[in-house]
Design a protein around this motif. Structure first.
Motif: not given
Length: 353
Positions: A10-36
């Motif tokens: 579940r955590f990996l799926l959530l990480t994948l979803a955050v990564g896709v959202a970060a790429l689509n939106t370019g939101n720095n906060l999502l990139y920070l969450l993905l890195a964490m």
């Protein structure tokens, strides 16, 4: 080895979803969450690897293990890392290539410390058994992965046949049989065996002075040897080619009889197929017989009867000398049934419940 837990999936799926959202939106906060989240995955792998390093595991097995009787195995786990502790350790046995959970869990093992735990183990059959090693697992630190390491610490052991309680009627018959077979003999002891005239070379301490005074000649007291009761247990190992299910029952009965006569102080000899264990007493001799019974295997025969081993042909002479001779027959072999007519007792396993 590394395996994902349901939480890790579940955590990996959530990480994948955050990564896709970060790429689509370019939101720095999502990139920070993905890195964490990615850093948590990396840290989980590194810390779990450190937990399993420099662990020493030892297993202590009892000297004597019987089939269908729980035995207590002691396991010691030592952490030889100089500074780092280990967390959330789970130790499993590896038997025949499969992991077996014995319920060994260690939540915290400090650096340089050791812990000892015990667990019961039950072997349903006699013979040789092998525990191939250990598998140590940990879910530390976040429970995303199960990290496992194989520790090749093998243990070979021999499991003795099952000892079963003998029926009360059989115990009574064996007690009567032992009393009937007792023979008094001249030898070292305390009981009076005979009085005879003194001969040159006799021990002067054995002179019976009262009798000597009455008969006006030196009389010597002869003592009766301590009653050394002997029993021979005979187990033919030949069975018909189609097999016979009562062989294991015969082995178990032989071991149970040996345990009974050991407790009663008999000198026991054992015939297993063509192998003979000479008469002896004591625990070492008893466990030697159990070891032979644990490893004995039936010999497949061709035809309705088998050649009788030479040792079995001497059972009648042993009976005449005063020994108790017991034959345990796993199947109705005509040649053995005819030979067993001169022994003290025959057990027909195919007729016993």
């Amino acid at each position: 080895s590394l395996r994902l837990t349901p939480e890790g999936v579940r955590f990996l799926l959530l990480t994948l979803a955050v990564g896709v959202a970060a790429l689509n939106t370019g939101n720095n906060l999502l990139y920070l969450l993905l890195a964490m989240m990615l850093s948590l995955i990396v840290m989980s792998g590194i810390l779990s690897e450190q937990c399993l390093r420099h662990l020493v595991i030892r297993r202590r097995i009892p000297d004597h293990i019987f089939a269908n009787r729980p035995a207590l195995i002691v396991l010691s786990l030592m952490n030889r890392k100089p500074r780092l502790p280990s967390f959330s350790l789970r130790v499993l046995d590896v038997v025949e290539g499969k992991t077996v959970d014995r319920g060994i869990h260690v939540l915290h093992l400090p650096a340089g410390a050791s812990v000892t735990q015990s667990y019961p183990i039950l072997f349903p059959r006699r013979g040789r058994h092998r525990i191939e090693g250990f598998k140590v697992q940990t879910r530390f630190p976040f429970g995303l992965f199960i990290k496992a390491a194989h520790v090749p610490v093998s243990s070979d052991l021999v499991v003795y046949p099952e000892l079963r309680p003998l029926p009360d009627g059989l115990l009574h018959d064996l007690a009567v049989l032992g009393h009937d077979q007792a023979v008094s003999r001249r030898g070292q002891g305390v009981g009076l065996y005979n009085l005879r005239e003194y001969l040159p070379g006799d021990d002067s301490r054995m002179i019976h002075w009262k009798t000597s005074a009455r008969q006006a000649r030196l009389m010597v007291r002869e003592t009766e040897t301590e009653d050394l009761r002997q029993v021979t247990l005979a187990l033919p190992t030949a069975i018909p080619a189609e097999g016979f299910p009562s062989f294991e029952q015969a082995v178990s009965l032989t071991a149970s009889l040996a345990a009974y006569f050991q407790e009663q102080g008999f000198a026991i000899s054992l015939l297993v197929g063509g192998r003979e264990i000479l008469s002896g007493m004591g625990e070492e001799h008893f466990y030697h017989m159990l070891h032979v019974l644990a490893l004995c295997t039936p010999t497949v025969a061709e035809g309705s009867a088998l050649g009788v081993p030479e040792e079995f042909g001497m059972l009648g002479e042993r009976t005449m000398r005063g020994e108790i001779t017991l034959v345990i027959l796993p199947w109705p072999d005509p040649s053995m049934q005819q030979l067993a007519q001169g022994v003290s007792r025959v057990f027909h396993l195919w007729e016993m419940p």
